[in-house]
Design an enzyme around this catalytic site. Structure first.
Site, short mmCIF file in Angstrom:
data_model
loop_
_atom_site.label_atom_id
_atom_site.label_comp_id
_atom_site.label_asym_id
_atom_site.label_seq_id
_atom_site.Cartn_x
_atom_site.Cartn_y
_atom_site.Cartn_z
N LYS A 123 12.33 19.89 -28.00
CA LYS A 123 12.73 21.10 -27.35
C LYS A 123 11.29 21.71 -26.70
CE LYS A 123 15.23 25.55 -28.25
NZ LYS A 123 15.86 26.25 -29.30
N SER B 54 21.08 28.07 -32.99
CA SER B 54 20.60 27.25 -31.88
C SER B 54 20.49 25.62 -32.07
CB SER B 54 19.35 27.94 -31.32
OG SER B 54 19.62 29.19 -30.66
N SER C 227 20.62 27.77 -28.25
CA SER C 227 19.54 27.50 -27.20
C SER C 227 19.16 26.15 -27.08
CB SER C 227 18.52 28.60 -27.48
OG SER C 227 17.57 28.07 -28.67
#
Lengths: 485, 95
Positions: free
Chosen positions: A76, A175, A151
């Site tokens: 990420k 997330s 997210s």
């Protein structure tokens, strides 16, 4: 090759079926060919990946390979990666080439892993749909008109679309688990403090936690063996001995006590979600578990408490982005205040600004007791609900999300509509507990996630509970690729 | 809890955020709605509840006071928007 799990790929590398360079090259080519339709990567680090793969092959040839040597994964874009742009999905950090590595990145480097690149995400991890990214929305590989969740939407979409065998994510209110559910993959949010936050760009420091996003529980355990552990550079890192997260994977589930919170199975729950989750619970009963109804009476207060605590911490954390030391700076500032205001006004997107303002307001003079202190008191009530429940049962199960993936644009006009998507996930962050999402069914061609909640430090048990389910079912093997999407 | 335009302007100033004039009505509406949502907390009596500021109620860890990081000023400033002689450059603050 693209349908193989990390565990299977590790076996293939050991057998000499392919080299890490061949494996990495295959993934890089696949990303080039396919990611245009998903937008799951912000940055692909081809050159570095091939160099890491070559080094991994040399390590293996020298007889020094470990369990992760040569395995390609994606990170990420919230984890600082030395020499690589680390954007956090924001214009603010579009020009930020990190001068250092996050501990998580460092640990994967030391384990000999290959980083394919940095995945797309909601700006500063604030969002549940991956639509707030400066780099554009990510598309759900099961239906490209739908969101992948957020997210960590880029990580989830990349794993689901077989553009990475596994990825890292972070979870502040769901997330990791929510996008894992919406994309049909496995995600683990560990106990707060298990995975170092050093170099993981901060959103809400008392809630943020990194974790794995994978094809299977076994792969998540392999990832945790690399990611987890005490880090002196993180002031809230758990001081516990490192453990083998793979050790208990295959333990039988006879006598496992599963709690089903009545608040999670209300009449408002989407019927298709309820049906798939109930079917998964039946499967657990067949595996030897027993179920009982429990209550988490303060469930409805999690969203209000979270939307004070997370924005308050965010407003404080994001004050570091001032246009002075790194990141975006506005053109021709007339004075220091203009420099701050325009750099931040132009560098941050709308959702980030909203949350900074909510947090600033909640922490401003005269409002602290009514908002922040109150939210922290509610936070303790929510934690106590879980402590009480987990004294009666071993794990808690329910849906990860109230709906399957929704359409891109469907919830962008009303922030609160979006916030309610995390109703089942964010209470765990408030309590600091570990939780997983595992694929447990489909509705209209979209995946459904089962959330499994465990006690503090019970990741090994969660992984065991998830792994046994995956031994008995095939939901985690389904991919949009094999389904012909 | 309903905010008006001047509240939003004040909050934006405290947060050092420039907000476009045209966006203020929408922010005012959004923030008011969010505050209405969080006001659900006020219905609960928490007078006897200790605030929780850490998930596992951990306390600050202490370590021996010795140098653990080397000075990497030049490396860390390599990503700065404006640096001269190792100093961050900003518009003139004192006349």
């Amino acid at each position: 090759m693209f349908e193989k799990t990390l565990a299977e790929l590790a076996q293939g590398l050991n057998n000499g079926d392919y080299s890490s360079v061949e494996l990495t090259d295959a993934y890089l080519n696949r990303i080039k060919a396919e990611d245009g339709q998903y937008n799951s990567y912000i940055t692909v680090t081809e050159e570095q990946a091939l160099a890491q793969a070559k080094a991994a092959d040399e390590t293996r040839a020298a007889g020094n390979a470990g369990p992760f040597t040569g395995l390609p994964i994606a990170h990420k874009d919230i984890f600082c990666t030395e020499g690589v742009r680390t954007s956090c999905g924001s214009r603010m950090l579009d020009n930020f080439i990190s001068p250092y590595n996050a501990t998580v990145i460092e640990k994967f480097n030391q384990a000999g892993a290959v980083s394919l690149g940095k995945t797309n995400m909601d700006e500063f991890a604030m969002g549940s749909s991956n639509e707030s990214s400066f780099y554009g929305a990510v598309k759900n590989p099961w239906n490209t008109e739908c969101v992948p969740g957020g997210s960590s939407g880029g990580s989830a979409a990349a794993v689901a679309a077989r553009l990475a065998p596994a990825a890292t994510g972070t979870d502040t209110g769901g997330s990791i688990r929510q996008p894992a559910a919406l994309c049909g993959i496995t995600g683990l949010k560990p106990t707060y403090g298990r995975v170092s936050r050093f170099g993981m760009i901060a959103f809400a420091s008392s809630l943020d936690q990194g974790g794995p996003m994978t094809r299977s529980a076994e792969d998540a355990a392999m990832m945790m063996n690399v990611m987890g552990g005490f880090d002196g550079r993180d002031s809230t890192s758990l001081q516990m001995d490192s453990e083998d997260y793979c050790a208990d994977l295959s333990k039988p589930l006879d006598g496992l006590k599963i709690g089903l919170p009545k608040e999670y199975f209300s009449d408002d729950l989407n019927p298709a979600i309820a049906q798939q989750v109930q079917a998964a619970i039946k499967e657990y009963e067949a595996l030897g578990a027993t179920t009982q109804e429990i209550s988490l009476p303060n469930t409805a207060l999690a969203v209000p408490a979270y939307y004070i605590i997370a924005p308050a911490e965010a407003s404080s954390n994001l004050s570091r982005f001032d246009g002075v030391r790194y990141g975006y700076r506005c053109e021709s500032p007339v004075d220091l205040e203009d420099l701050y205001k325009r750099s931040r006004g132009e560098g941050f997107g709308a959702e980030v600004k909203r949350r900074i303002m909510v947090g600033t307001y909640a922490l401003s003079e005269g409002f602290y007791d009514a908002y922040y202190k109150k939210a922290q008191q509610i936070r303790r009530l929510i934690k106590q609900d879980f402590v009480d429940a987990l004294s009666q049962v071993d794990v808690i199960m329910g849906p990860t999300t109230p709906h399957p993936a929704f359409k891109i644009g469907e919830k962008t006009s009303d922030p609160i509509d979006m916030y309610m998507e995390d109703i089942f996930t964010l209470s765990l962050n408030l309590a600091g507990l570990p939780g997983m999402s595992v694929p447990c069914g489909q509705t209209n061609g979209l995946p459904v996630g089962l959330q499994i909640i465990g006690n503090y430090f019970a990741e090994r048990q969660l992984l065991n509970v998830a792994h046994r389910f995956q031994q008995a079912t095939d939901w985690h093997h389904l991919s949009p690729v094999s389904a012909g999407k | 809890m309903s905010l008006d335009r001047s509240d939003v302007e004040k909050i934006a100033h405290l947060a050092r955020l420039q907000i476009d004039e045209a966006d203020i009505p929408e922010y005012t509406q959004n923030l008011s709605n969010i505050l209405d949502l969080v006001d659900q907390m006020q219905a609960v009596d928490t007078s006897s509840v200790e605030p929780m500021d850490h998930p596992t109620d951990a306390v600050q860890r202490l370590r021996i006071d010795e140098v653990s990081e080397e000075n990497q000023r030049d490396k860390l400033q390599s990503v700065s928007p404006a640096v001269d002689l190792g100093l961050f450059q900003v518009p003139k603050v004192i006349e």
